[in-house]
Design a protein around this motif. Structure first.
Motif, PDB file in Angstrom:
ATOM      1  N   SER A  47      83.076 -35.024  13.075  1.00  0.00           N
ATOM      2  CA  SER A  47      83.049 -33.588  13.263  1.00  0.00           C
ATOM      3  C   SER A  47      81.721 -33.077  12.729  1.00  0.00           C
ATOM      4  O   SER A  47      80.897 -33.841  12.241  1.00  0.00           O
ATOM      5  CB  SER A  47      84.200 -32.924  12.487  1.00  0.00           C
ATOM      6  OG  SER A  47      85.433 -33.446  12.881  1.00  0.00           O
ATOM      7  N   VAL A  48      81.559 -31.786  12.790  1.00  0.00           N
ATOM      8  CA  VAL A  48      80.345 -31.167  12.270  1.00  0.00           C
ATOM      9  C   VAL A  48      80.735 -29.943  11.468  1.00  0.00           C
ATOM     10  O   VAL A  48      81.583 -29.156  11.894  1.00  0.00           O
ATOM     11  CB  VAL A  48      79.390 -30.752  13.411  1.00  0.00           C
ATOM     12  CG1 VAL A  48      78.215 -29.980  12.894  1.00  0.00           C
ATOM     13  CG2 VAL A  48      78.912 -31.972  14.184  1.00  0.00           C
ATOM     14  N   ILE A  49      80.160 -29.808  10.284  1.00  0.00           N
ATOM     15  CA  ILE A  49      80.288 -28.568   9.528  1.00  0.00           C
ATOM     16  C   ILE A  49      79.121 -27.708   9.987  1.00  0.00           C
ATOM     17  O   ILE A  49      77.966 -28.058   9.776  1.00  0.00           O
ATOM     18  CB  ILE A  49      80.229 -28.817   8.010  1.00  0.00           C
ATOM     19  CG1 ILE A  49      81.412 -29.689   7.580  1.00  0.00           C
ATOM     20  CG2 ILE A  49      80.229 -27.485   7.259  1.00  0.00           C
ATOM     21  CD1 ILE A  49      81.391 -30.072   6.119  1.00  0.00           C
ATOM     22  N   PRO A  50      79.391 -26.591  10.674  1.00  0.00           N
ATOM     23  CA  PRO A  50      78.305 -25.801  11.267  1.00  0.00           C
ATOM     24  C   PRO A  50      77.401 -25.143  10.235  1.00  0.00           C
ATOM     25  O   PRO A  50      77.815 -24.869   9.109  1.00  0.00           O
ATOM     26  CB  PRO A  50      79.034 -24.748  12.099  1.00  0.00           C
ATOM     27  CG  PRO A  50      80.413 -24.703  11.563  1.00  0.00           C
ATOM     28  CD  PRO A  50      80.701 -26.011  10.923  1.00  0.00           C
ATOM     29  N   PHE A  51      76.167 -24.946  10.645  1.00  0.00           N
ATOM     30  CA  PHE A  51      75.208 -24.221   9.824  1.00  0.00           C
ATOM     31  C   PHE A  51      75.328 -22.731  10.114  1.00  0.00           C
ATOM     32  O   PHE A  51      75.619 -22.332  11.224  1.00  0.00           O
ATOM     33  CB  PHE A  51      73.760 -24.641  10.159  1.00  0.00           C
ATOM     34  CG  PHE A  51      73.410 -26.029   9.731  1.00  0.00           C
ATOM     35  CD1 PHE A  51      73.534 -26.427   8.410  1.00  0.00           C
ATOM     36  CD2 PHE A  51      72.930 -26.948  10.647  1.00  0.00           C
ATOM     37  CE1 PHE A  51      73.192 -27.701   8.006  1.00  0.00           C
ATOM     38  CE2 PHE A  51      72.582 -28.226  10.251  1.00  0.00           C
ATOM     39  CZ  PHE A  51      72.716 -28.608   8.937  1.00  0.00           C
ATOM     40  N   GLY A  52      75.083 -21.917   9.117  1.00  0.00           N
ATOM     41  CA  GLY A  52      75.063 -20.470   9.292  1.00  0.00           C
ATOM     42  C   GLY A  52      73.838 -19.909   8.590  1.00  0.00           C
ATOM     43  O   GLY A  52      73.234 -20.557   7.749  1.00  0.00           O
ATOM     44  N   ASP A  53      73.479 -18.685   8.944  1.00  0.00           N
ATOM     45  CA  ASP A  53      72.285 -18.069   8.340  1.00  0.00           C
ATOM     46  C   ASP A  53      72.632 -17.125   7.190  1.00  0.00           C
ATOM     47  O   ASP A  53      71.767 -16.458   6.649  1.00  0.00           O
ATOM     48  CB  ASP A  53      71.458 -17.337   9.391  1.00  0.00           C
ATOM     49  CG  ASP A  53      72.203 -16.170  10.029  1.00  0.00           C
ATOM     50  OD1 ASP A  53      73.332 -15.859   9.612  1.00  0.00           O
ATOM     51  OD2 ASP A  53      71.624 -15.558  10.954  1.00  0.00           O
ATOM     52  N   GLY A  54      73.903 -17.044   6.807  1.00  0.00           N
ATOM     53  CA  GLY A  54      74.310 -16.150   5.725  1.00  0.00           C
ATOM     54  C   GLY A  54      74.567 -14.734   6.187  1.00  0.00           C
ATOM     55  O   GLY A  54      75.022 -13.899   5.415  1.00  0.00           O
ATOM     56  N   LYS A  55      74.282 -14.445   7.441  1.00  0.00           N
ATOM     57  CA  LYS A  55      74.485 -13.102   7.989  1.00  0.00           C
ATOM     58  C   LYS A  55      75.592 -13.091   9.037  1.00  0.00           C
ATOM     59  O   LYS A  55      75.785 -12.090   9.709  1.00  0.00           O
ATOM     60  CB  LYS A  55      73.183 -12.603   8.623  1.00  0.00           C
ATOM     61  CG  LYS A  55      72.040 -12.488   7.635  1.00  0.00           C
ATOM     62  CD  LYS A  55      70.765 -12.078   8.344  1.00  0.00           C
ATOM     63  CE  LYS A  55      69.602 -12.104   7.370  1.00  0.00           C
ATOM     64  NZ  LYS A  55      68.325 -11.858   8.038  1.00  0.00           N
ATOM     65  N   GLY A  56      76.261 -14.222   9.191  1.00  0.00           N
ATOM     66  CA  GLY A  56      77.346 -14.300  10.158  1.00  0.00           C
ATOM     67  C   GLY A  56      77.023 -15.072  11.415  1.00  0.00           C
ATOM     68  O   GLY A  56      77.916 -15.380  12.198  1.00  0.00           O
ATOM     69  N   ASP A  57      75.747 -15.374  11.650  1.00  0.00           N
ATOM     70  CA  ASP A  57      75.385 -16.151  12.840  1.00  0.00           C
ATOM     71  C   ASP A  57      75.559 -17.631  12.554  1.00  0.00           C
ATOM     72  O   ASP A  57      75.108 -18.134  11.527  1.00  0.00           O
ATOM     73  CB  ASP A  57      73.940 -15.869  13.259  1.00  0.00           C
ATOM     74  CG  ASP A  57      73.761 -14.460  13.800  1.00  0.00           C
ATOM     75  OD1 ASP A  57      74.704 -13.959  14.436  1.00  0.00           O
ATOM     76  OD2 ASP A  57      72.690 -13.868  13.574  1.00  0.00           O
ATOM     77  N   MET A  58      76.214 -18.334  13.482  1.00  0.00           N
ATOM     78  CA  MET A  58      76.440 -19.766  13.342  1.00  0.00           C
ATOM     79  C   MET A  58      75.599 -20.503  14.377  1.00  0.00           C
ATOM     80  O   MET A  58      75.300 -19.966  15.440  1.00  0.00           O
ATOM     81  CB  MET A  58      77.922 -20.097  13.544  1.00  0.00           C
ATOM     82  CG  MET A  58      78.853 -19.394  12.562  1.00  0.00           C
ATOM     83  SD  MET A  58      78.518 -19.768  10.840  1.00  0.00           S
ATOM     84  CE  MET A  58      79.138 -21.420  10.751  1.00  0.00           C
ATOM     85  N   TYR A  59      75.264 -21.744  14.064  1.00  0.00           N
ATOM     86  CA  TYR A  59      74.452 -22.565  14.948  1.00  0.00           C
ATOM     87  C   TYR A  59      75.259 -23.753  15.443  1.00  0.00           C
ATOM     88  O   TYR A  59      76.152 -24.240  14.745  1.00  0.00           O
ATOM     89  CB  TYR A  59      73.189 -23.030  14.221  1.00  0.00           C
ATOM     90  CG  TYR A  59      72.338 -21.860  13.786  1.00  0.00           C
ATOM     91  CD1 TYR A  59      71.492 -21.240  14.681  1.00  0.00           C
ATOM     92  CD2 TYR A  59      72.427 -21.356  12.500  1.00  0.00           C
ATOM     93  CE1 TYR A  59      70.725 -20.144  14.305  1.00  0.00           C
ATOM     94  CE2 TYR A  59      71.666 -20.267  12.107  1.00  0.00           C
ATOM     95  CZ  TYR A  59      70.820 -19.660  13.014  1.00  0.00           C
ATOM     96  OH  TYR A  59      70.077 -18.582  12.639  1.00  0.00           O
ATOM     97  N   MET A  60      74.960 -24.214  16.635  1.00  0.00           N
ATOM     98  CA  MET A  60      75.710 -25.299  17.258  1.00  0.00           C
ATOM     99  C   MET A  60      75.610 -26.605  16.470  1.00  0.00           C
ATOM    100  O   MET A  60      76.548 -27.365  16.423  1.00  0.00           O
ATOM    101  CB  MET A  60      75.239 -25.525  18.695  1.00  0.00           C
ATOM    102  CG  MET A  60      75.562 -24.367  19.629  1.00  0.00           C
ATOM    103  SD  MET A  60      77.324 -24.049  19.779  1.00  0.00           S
ATOM    104  CE  MET A  60      77.831 -25.443  20.741  1.00  0.00           C
ATOM    105  N   GLY A  61      74.470 -26.879  15.875  1.00  0.00           N
ATOM    106  CA  GLY A  61      74.298 -28.101  15.100  1.00  0.00           C
ATOM    107  C   GLY A  61      74.947 -27.964  13.749  1.00  0.00           C
ATOM    108  O   GLY A  61      75.478 -26.923  13.383  1.00  0.00           O
ATOM    109  N   GLY A  62      74.920 -29.030  12.983  1.00  0.00           N
ATOM    110  CA  GLY A  62      75.491 -28.968  11.654  1.00  0.00           C
ATOM    111  C   GLY A  62      75.408 -30.297  10.948  1.00  0.00           C
ATOM    112  O   GLY A  62      74.749 -31.211  11.402  1.00  0.00           O
ATOM    113  N   SER A  63      76.100 -30.388   9.835  1.00  0.00           N
ATOM    114  CA  SER A  63      76.147 -31.620   9.057  1.00  0.00           C
ATOM    115  C   SER A  63      77.266 -32.503   9.595  1.00  0.00           C
ATOM    116  O   SER A  63      78.428 -32.097   9.587  1.00  0.00           O
ATOM    117  CB  SER A  63      76.416 -31.304   7.584  1.00  0.00           C
ATOM    118  OG  SER A  63      75.383 -30.513   7.062  1.00  0.00           O
TER     119      SER A  63
END
Length: 98
Positions: A47-63
């Motif tokens: 699975s992937v833990i998604p990345f976010g920018d701290g403002k609510g926007d999430m990115y498709m990639g992740g850890s």
């Protein structure tokens, strides 16, 4: 319609060996259960833990992580799929048909 993709497979037995060498217990921290299931079973798991920018926007990639679920209480334990771990636990390729 079917789509075929060749994907590497994570060997769950090798993950278990790797974890047993590094952990002091296999017990769930919530219920003390000792039985775990890997999400998606015997095929390609992860699975992937998604990345976010701290403002609510999430990115498709992740850890990338391997999620293990306690069979007794459903607690989720994530193991980071680092390049070093993947070298140990990945094997061959498996055809995934969707």
């Amino acid at each position: 319609m079917s789509v075929e993709n060749a994907k590497p497979r994570i060997n769950i037995e090798k993950v278990a060996e790797w974890l047993n060498e590094r952990t002091s217990t296999t017990k769930c921290p919530f219920c003390d259960g000792v039985h775990w299931s890997a999400v998606n079973g015997s095929g390609f798991v992860g699975s992937v833990i998604p990345f976010g920018d701290g403002k609510g926007d999430m990115y498709m990639g992740g850890s990338p992580v391997l999620s293990l679920v306690c069979r007794k209480c459903n607690f989720v334990r994530n193991i980071a799929l680092t390049p070093a771990l993947l070298e140990i636990v990945l094997e061959g390729e498996q055809i995934a048909t969707e």
